[in-house]
Scaffold this motif. Structure first.
Motif, PDB file in Angstrom:
ATOM      1  N   ALA A  80       8.340 -12.167   9.140  1.00 45.99           N
ATOM      2  CA  ALA A  80       8.902 -11.648   7.805  1.00 45.99           C
ATOM      3  C   ALA A  80       7.503 -10.765   7.154  1.00 45.99           C
ATOM      4  CB  ALA A  80       9.287 -12.743   6.865  1.00 45.99           C
ATOM      5  N   ILE A  81       6.741 -11.647   7.193  1.00 45.53           N
ATOM      6  CA  ILE A  81       5.344 -11.029   6.346  1.00 45.53           C
ATOM      7  C   ILE A  81       4.724 -10.005   7.280  1.00 45.53           C
ATOM      8  CG2 ILE A  81       3.754 -12.620   6.961  1.00 45.53           C
ATOM      9  CD1 ILE A  81       2.612 -12.378   4.104  1.00 45.53           C
ATOM     10  N   PHE A  82       4.777 -10.179   8.543  1.00 47.48           N
ATOM     11  CA  PHE A  82       4.170  -9.128   9.539  1.00 47.48           C
ATOM     12  C   PHE A  82       4.964  -8.063   9.337  1.00 47.48           C
ATOM     13  CE2 PHE A  82       4.583  -7.071  13.604  1.00 47.48           C
ATOM     14  CZ  PHE A  82       3.500  -7.086  13.968  1.00 47.48           C
ATOM     15  N   SER A  83       6.341  -7.849   9.280  1.00 45.19           N
ATOM     16  CA  SER A  83       6.958  -6.696   9.146  1.00 45.19           C
ATOM     17  C   SER A  83       6.758  -5.883   7.444  1.00 45.19           C
ATOM     18  CB  SER A  83       8.596  -6.582   9.577  1.00 45.19           C
ATOM     19  OG  SER A  83       9.025  -7.833   8.528  1.00 45.19           O
ATOM     20  N   TYR A  84       6.858  -7.058   6.519  1.00 45.97           N
ATOM     21  CA  TYR A  84       6.890  -6.585   5.433  1.00 45.97           C
ATOM     22  C   TYR A  84       5.473  -5.700   4.779  1.00 45.97           C
ATOM     23  CZ  TYR A  84       7.481  -6.413   0.135  1.00 45.97           C
ATOM     24  OH  TYR A  84       7.805  -5.917  -0.946  1.00 45.97           O
ATOM     25  N   VAL A  85       4.422  -6.197   5.326  1.00 43.08           N
ATOM     26  CA  VAL A  85       3.122  -5.706   5.146  1.00 43.08           C
ATOM     27  C   VAL A  85       3.077  -4.366   5.848  1.00 43.08           C
ATOM     28  CG1 VAL A  85       0.668  -5.552   5.738  1.00 43.08           C
ATOM     29  CG2 VAL A  85       1.962  -7.803   4.827  1.00 43.08           C
ATOM     30  N   ALA A  86       3.777  -4.023   6.861  1.00 45.75           N
ATOM     31  CA  ALA A  86       3.835  -2.747   7.430  1.00 45.75           C
ATOM     32  C   ALA A  86       5.001  -1.998   6.806  1.00 45.75           C
ATOM     33  CB  ALA A  86       4.096  -2.588   8.926  1.00 45.75           C
ATOM     34  N   LEU A  87       5.968  -2.498   6.216  1.00 45.07           N
ATOM     35  CA  LEU A  87       6.778  -1.796   5.572  1.00 45.07           C
ATOM     36  C   LEU A  87       6.463  -1.255   4.211  1.00 45.07           C
ATOM     37  CD1 LEU A  87      10.095  -3.936   6.261  1.00 45.07           C
ATOM     38  CD2 LEU A  87       9.891  -1.418   6.689  1.00 45.07           C
ATOM     39  N   VAL A  88       5.673  -1.700   3.379  1.00 40.50           N
ATOM     40  CA  VAL A  88       5.087  -1.235   2.197  1.00 40.50           C
ATOM     41  C   VAL A  88       4.446   0.031   2.353  1.00 40.50           C
ATOM     42  CG1 VAL A  88       3.584  -1.701   0.082  1.00 40.50           C
ATOM     43  CG2 VAL A  88       4.996  -3.641   1.132  1.00 40.50           C
ATOM     44  N   PRO A  89       3.438   0.370   3.221  1.00 40.38           N
ATOM     45  CA  PRO A  89       2.889   1.698   3.446  1.00 40.38           C
ATOM     46  C   PRO A  89       3.720   2.646   4.100  1.00 40.38           C
ATOM     47  CG  PRO A  89       1.960   0.103   4.855  1.00 40.38           C
ATOM     48  CD  PRO A  89       2.638  -0.456   4.149  1.00 40.38           C
ATOM     49  N   TRP A  90       4.655   2.219   4.892  1.00 40.87           N
ATOM     50  CA  TRP A  90       5.606   3.163   5.850  1.00 40.87           C
ATOM     51  C   TRP A  90       6.701   3.677   4.691  1.00 40.87           C
ATOM     52  CZ3 TRP A  90       6.509   6.232   9.257  1.00 40.87           C
ATOM     53  CH2 TRP A  90       7.596   6.783   9.398  1.00 40.87           C
ATOM     54  N   LEU A 160      -9.077   2.993   0.931  1.00 39.56           N
ATOM     55  CA  LEU A 160      -9.671   3.754   2.002  1.00 39.56           C
ATOM     56  C   LEU A 160      -7.968   4.075   2.519  1.00 39.56           C
ATOM     57  CD1 LEU A 160     -11.406   5.637   3.387  1.00 39.56           C
ATOM     58  CD2 LEU A 160     -11.844   3.397   4.630  1.00 39.56           C
ATOM     59  N   LEU A 161      -7.294   2.912   2.977  1.00 38.94           N
ATOM     60  CA  LEU A 161      -6.250   3.177   3.681  1.00 38.94           C
ATOM     61  C   LEU A 161      -5.119   3.852   2.763  1.00 38.94           C
ATOM     62  CD1 LEU A 161      -6.061  -0.570   5.190  1.00 38.94           C
ATOM     63  CD2 LEU A 161      -6.794   1.612   6.472  1.00 38.94           C
ATOM     64  N   VAL A 162      -4.992   3.473   1.537  1.00 38.85           N
ATOM     65  CA  VAL A 162      -4.098   4.100   0.750  1.00 38.85           C
ATOM     66  C   VAL A 162      -4.324   5.844   0.682  1.00 38.85           C
ATOM     67  CG1 VAL A 162      -3.310   4.438  -1.714  1.00 38.85           C
ATOM     68  CG2 VAL A 162      -3.553   2.135  -0.482  1.00 38.85           C
ATOM     69  N   ALA A 163      -5.795   6.204   0.576  1.00 36.51           N
ATOM     70  CA  ALA A 163      -5.803   7.438   0.676  1.00 36.51           C
ATOM     71  C   ALA A 163      -5.582   8.127   1.956  1.00 36.51           C
ATOM     72  CB  ALA A 163      -7.715   7.714   0.243  1.00 36.51           C
ATOM     73  N   LEU A 164      -5.900   7.582   2.863  1.00 36.23           N
ATOM     74  CA  LEU A 164      -5.379   8.311   4.424  1.00 36.23           C
ATOM     75  C   LEU A 164      -3.632   8.071   4.436  1.00 36.23           C
ATOM     76  CD1 LEU A 164      -6.191   8.908   7.077  1.00 36.23           C
ATOM     77  CD2 LEU A 164      -6.216   6.503   7.783  1.00 36.23           C
ATOM     78  N   MET A 165      -3.346   7.196   3.723  1.00 41.09           N
ATOM     79  CA  MET A 165      -1.752   7.205   3.665  1.00 41.09           C
ATOM     80  C   MET A 165      -1.342   8.444   2.886  1.00 41.09           C
ATOM     81  SD  MET A 165       0.756   4.351   2.112  1.00 41.09           S
ATOM     82  CE  MET A 165       0.095   4.538   0.306  1.00 41.09           C
ATOM     83  N   MET A 166      -2.024   8.616   1.725  1.00 39.25           N
ATOM     84  CA  MET A 166      -1.419   9.949   0.894  1.00 39.25           C
ATOM     85  C   MET A 166      -1.812  11.132   1.694  1.00 39.25           C
ATOM     86  SD  MET A 166      -2.820   8.265  -2.720  1.00 39.25           S
ATOM     87  CE  MET A 166      -2.209   9.801  -3.568  1.00 39.25           C
ATOM     88  N   LEU A 167      -3.127  11.463   2.188  1.00 34.29           N
ATOM     89  CA  LEU A 167      -3.590  12.503   2.883  1.00 34.29           C
ATOM     90  C   LEU A 167      -2.496  12.800   3.935  1.00 34.29           C
ATOM     91  CD1 LEU A 167      -5.762  14.625   3.072  1.00 34.29           C
ATOM     92  CD2 LEU A 167      -6.893  13.161   4.774  1.00 34.29           C
ATOM     93  N   THR A 168      -1.906  11.780   4.643  1.00 32.96           N
ATOM     94  CA  THR A 168      -0.881  12.126   5.828  1.00 32.96           C
ATOM     95  C   THR A 168       0.359  12.617   5.585  1.00 32.96           C
ATOM     96  OG1 THR A 168      -2.136  10.419   7.067  1.00 32.96           O
ATOM     97  CG2 THR A 168       0.220  11.050   8.026  1.00 32.96           C
ATOM     98  N   ALA A 169       0.899  11.972   4.157  1.00 34.69           N
ATOM     99  CA  ALA A 169       1.933  12.477   3.453  1.00 34.69           C
ATOM    100  C   ALA A 169       2.071  13.788   3.073  1.00 34.69           C
ATOM    101  CB  ALA A 169       2.407  11.275   2.430  1.00 34.69           C
ATOM    102  N   ALA A 170       0.741  14.189   2.291  1.00 32.73           N
ATOM    103  CA  ALA A 170       0.567  15.334   1.815  1.00 32.73           C
ATOM    104  C   ALA A 170       0.503  16.537   2.845  1.00 32.73           C
ATOM    105  CB  ALA A 170      -0.794  15.467   0.980  1.00 32.73           C
ATOM    106  N   GLY A 171      -0.207  16.251   3.893  1.00 35.36           N
ATOM    107  CA  GLY A 171      -0.421  17.364   4.963  1.00 35.36           C
ATOM    108  C   GLY A 171       0.832  17.599   5.715  1.00 35.36           C
ATOM    109  N   LEU A 172       1.469  16.677   5.996  1.00 39.33           N
ATOM    110  CA  LEU A 172       2.958  16.703   6.847  1.00 39.33           C
ATOM    111  C   LEU A 172       3.987  17.411   5.923  1.00 39.33           C
ATOM    112  CD1 LEU A 172       3.458  14.002   9.106  1.00 39.33           C
ATOM    113  CD2 LEU A 172       3.031  16.023   9.825  1.00 39.33           C
ATOM    114  N   GLY A 173       3.936  17.112   4.541  1.00 43.68           N
ATOM    115  CA  GLY A 173       4.752  17.478   3.425  1.00 43.68           C
ATOM    116  C   GLY A 173       4.704  18.920   3.063  1.00 43.68           C
ATOM    117  N   LEU A 174       3.309  19.498   3.155  1.00 41.26           N
ATOM    118  CA  LEU A 174       2.965  20.970   2.922  1.00 41.26           C
ATOM    119  C   LEU A 174       3.506  21.621   4.194  1.00 41.26           C
ATOM    120  CD1 LEU A 174      -0.797  20.719   1.914  1.00 41.26           C
ATOM    121  CD2 LEU A 174       1.283  21.545   0.511  1.00 41.26           C
TER     122      LEU A 174
END
Length: 278
Positions: A80-90, A160-174
């Motif tokens: 349950a927590i294994f999947s939830y921790v992944a679902l939050v950034p996903w 740092l991980l949040v910044a990478l997450m945002m950078l990925t979303a921004a790049g593909l989003g553009l």
């Protein structure tokens, strides 16, 4: 005394961001972010409760199907927590990407009537979806307390991980935002694309399976998908299931940076045609 007319000309060629122009329109950017946050839950009963309910319901479904029925390995912690921790950034990534990709076609009225930096549209969801992310992230600590999992020192790397997450979303989003104006197929393809990207990422399964089946080379190639390093990094930082995957994070950071820079150039290249095509 007559004031000189202001002439607005389209940007030609492959040019970098006009930071001064973005600074001048920062109030518009803030307005769009505020509007994006308010409109999403307007006239809903649960309001921001949906930011918690969506990952929780997904966690329950994944736990029943993949954790109990399929017996997917969860690196020694409750599934349950294994999947939830992944679902939050996903969920942040998927919603930010989808909203960013369709931001231009969903705002054609503004796009065709007034001038402003078009870049504010795809970048708005990248920032506004952080509110949902923050709300759903709080539940992680409740689950950690429930399952008696102690925080690790690796939590200091979460920004740092949040910044990478945002950078990925921004790049593909553009990329997809610019493409969606020219090719309306993007609007219909986005739900399928995000679903494919979810199962390609280690959301419902452990990333360690790649190294076991395809070796270290396969693991590095898999790391080109930036969300792999983000998700595995979140699990390492919060659950301590695996060492912090710095190699995957580094590979993903380079990949995300390439996506972002090329996405910016492509967006600026196509920007002069947005109003005509839309």
């Amino acid at each position: 005394m007559k004031s000189e007319p202001i002439i607005i000309e389209p940007v030609n060629g492959w040019q970098v961001i006009n930071w001064r122009e973005l600074r001048d329109y920062r109030d518009l950017f803030r307005f769009l972010i505020d509007r994006d946050i308010k409109v999403l839950y307007k006239q809903t009963v649960l309001g921001f409760g949906w930011a918690v309910l969506r990952p929780l319901l997904s966690m329950i479904i994944f736990t029943v199907i993949f954790g109990n029925l399929a017996q997917v390995d969860s690196d020694g912690v409750p599934y349950a927590i294994f999947s939830y921790v992944a679902l939050v950034p996903w969920l942040y990534f998927s919603t930010a990407l989808s909203s960013s990709a369709l931001s231009l076609v969903n705002n054609t009225d503004m796009l065709t009537k007034i001038y402003f930096p078009r870049l504010v549209f795809p970048m708005t969801p990248v920032v506004s979806k952080l509110v949902d992310f923050a709300v759903s992230f709080v539940i992680v600590f409740a689950l950690m307390a429930w399952f008696r999992i102690h925080p690790t020192i690796g939590m200091i790397y979460l920004p740092l991980l949040v910044a990478l997450m945002m950078l990925t979303a921004a790049g593909l989003g553009l990329w997809f935002a610019a493409m969606s104006v020219q090719y309306r197929d993007v609007k219909h393809a986005m739900p399928f694309l995000t679903q494919i990207l979810m199962y390609a990422a280690p959301v419902v399964w452990s990333g360690s399976l790649i190294a076991e089946r395809f070796g270290q080379t396969g693991r590095y190639l898999f790391g080109l998908y930036p969300m792999v390093g983000v998700i595995e990094g979140f699990r390492s930082a919060l659950l301590g299931t695996v060492p912090m995957p710095w190699d995957m994070i580094a590979i993903g950071a380079v990949s995300a940076l390439v996506l972002f820079v090329t996405g910016l150039f492509y967006f600026r290249r196509m920007e002069s045609t947005f109003a005509d095509v839309a």
